[in-house]
Design an enzyme around this catalytic site. Sequence first.
Site, mmCIF file in Angstrom:
data_model
loop_
_atom_site.group_PDB
_atom_site.id
_atom_site.type_symbol
_atom_site.label_atom_id
_atom_site.label_comp_id
_atom_site.label_asym_id
_atom_site.label_seq_id
_atom_site.Cartn_x
_atom_site.Cartn_y
_atom_site.Cartn_z
ATOM 1 C CB SER A 13 -9.185 -7.901 -8.896
ATOM 2 O OG SER A 13 -7.993 -8.425 -9.411
ATOM 3 N N GLY B 263 -10.583 -10.156 -13.449
ATOM 4 C CA GLY B 263 -11.992 -9.901 -13.162
ATOM 5 C C GLY B 263 -12.395 -10.397 -11.792
ATOM 6 C CG ASP C 113 -5.134 -3.483 -4.537
ATOM 7 O OD1 ASP C 113 -5.798 -2.470 -4.854
ATOM 8 O OD2 ASP C 113 -4.977 -4.450 -5.294
ATOM 9 C CG HIS D 21 -6.187 -3.536 -8.826
ATOM 10 N ND1 HIS D 21 -5.974 -4.377 -7.758
ATOM 11 C CD2 HIS D 21 -6.743 -4.314 -9.776
ATOM 12 C CE1 HIS D 21 -6.370 -5.591 -8.058
ATOM 13 N NE2 HIS D 21 -6.846 -5.585 -9.283
ATOM 14 N N GLY E 217 3.984 7.157 12.315
ATOM 15 C CA GLY E 217 4.750 8.352 11.975
ATOM 16 C C GLY E 217 6.250 8.180 12.079
ATOM 17 C CB VAL E 218 8.588 5.718 12.594
ATOM 18 C CG1 VAL E 218 8.252 6.127 14.005
ATOM 19 C CG2 VAL E 218 7.939 4.386 12.237
#
Length: 420
Positions: A253, A251, A164, A133, A306-307
């Site tokens: 982050s 800031g 993230d 972000h 992949g489920v």
Amino acid sequence: MNRKTYLLNLILVLLIGLGSGFAGSYYFMQEFSKNLELQEVRTVSFDENSAVINAISEVSDSVVSIVALSEIRLNNGMGIDRFNDILRQFGFEGIESPSMQNPSQDTETKTQKVGGGTGFVISKDGLVLTNKHVVSLQDGIYEVFLNNGDSLYADVLSVDPLNDLAVLQLYVDEEKTQKPDNLKEVKLGNSKDLSLGSRVIAIGNALSEFENTSTLGIISGKNREITASGGNGTVAKLSNLLQTDASINPGNSGGPLVNLAGEVVGINTAIAQMANGIGFAIPIDEAKSVVESVKEYGKIVRPLLGVRYNEINPLLAKKFDLPVDYGAYLLNDLQAGVPAVIKGSPAFEAGLKSGDIITKVDQDEIDKDTSLLDLIKTKKLDQEVKLQVMRDGQFIELSVTLSAFDLQEKLSESQSKETE
């Protein structure tokens, strides 16, 4: 004085002497132990202060401040464009301005700071780990400042589809042709070794103004799950987070959460808006596979199973009459036409099917604090894992080799084949 009286006086003197000696010894030992305890407290306090100072010193030169810049359009239409944006929010038509009739007339742009954050160096040639972000601005320009004040140019190399996290590549020149070659990279610790009460230090570009601000705290919670909202209107569900009371400010982050050995154990990510002393960080163990894949492939490559699944809780177990009240329940979404197991995926190749319940990945159990996704995120590309699966009331074990694939492409293929 007769002999008997003399002996009594002698015994009395001896007793008084012995008593005084014991009293003196007792007083001496009490005072000595007090001084010893005081000395121990002072030594422990001094050692901890030294450890904090040394840890900050070890990491500071690897922490960078990230400044987000954007081209802002200016015009001489008395702010009509901005006014139109407000009108349209309420469903009204906009007002035509001279700049709309001729966009090149009376229009200019200005590069302006629109945000900021923190990151830390993970390779000598300028790879930087931060939050997704922090660098989510479309067509954003990112400038990075080192602890010594030097500025470098940055490209967003890759973003994590599951967390993230993002990785930047730094350059020395504006043309972005020359990478640095002598940056100090951080040492990565092990977040699994953290306990409640472990001392940690949060370092970051507080308020996007005070670079390398350092705050001391403890690990006050583990396996936290939150819904975080970014300044650009994005919302993300984050799980398996560390909670700390080390002060984390806007800031910060993307900055490192560091242990007293000077090792990065987390990536500062979010704060609780309506509380003091509640911050959250992504455990560094979840980011290690990101770092390794970028260094090997030049981008973040995540192994996917992949489920499609539902996390089982007592309520769901009762609703579907399941034999267990924990795990990942694979279930076709008939209404949306989404299969439980994506064709061509590692799960499909391993033989998983709708109705299966995955209860363990290797030796790690899936429960209310640890989801299937949490466990898969810690694995590496092409790694073989053992899945404990409950099928038709019995436990079986399946081996799956995790590989990277285009989930959206495979999902589209599956849906088209289902409708044929």
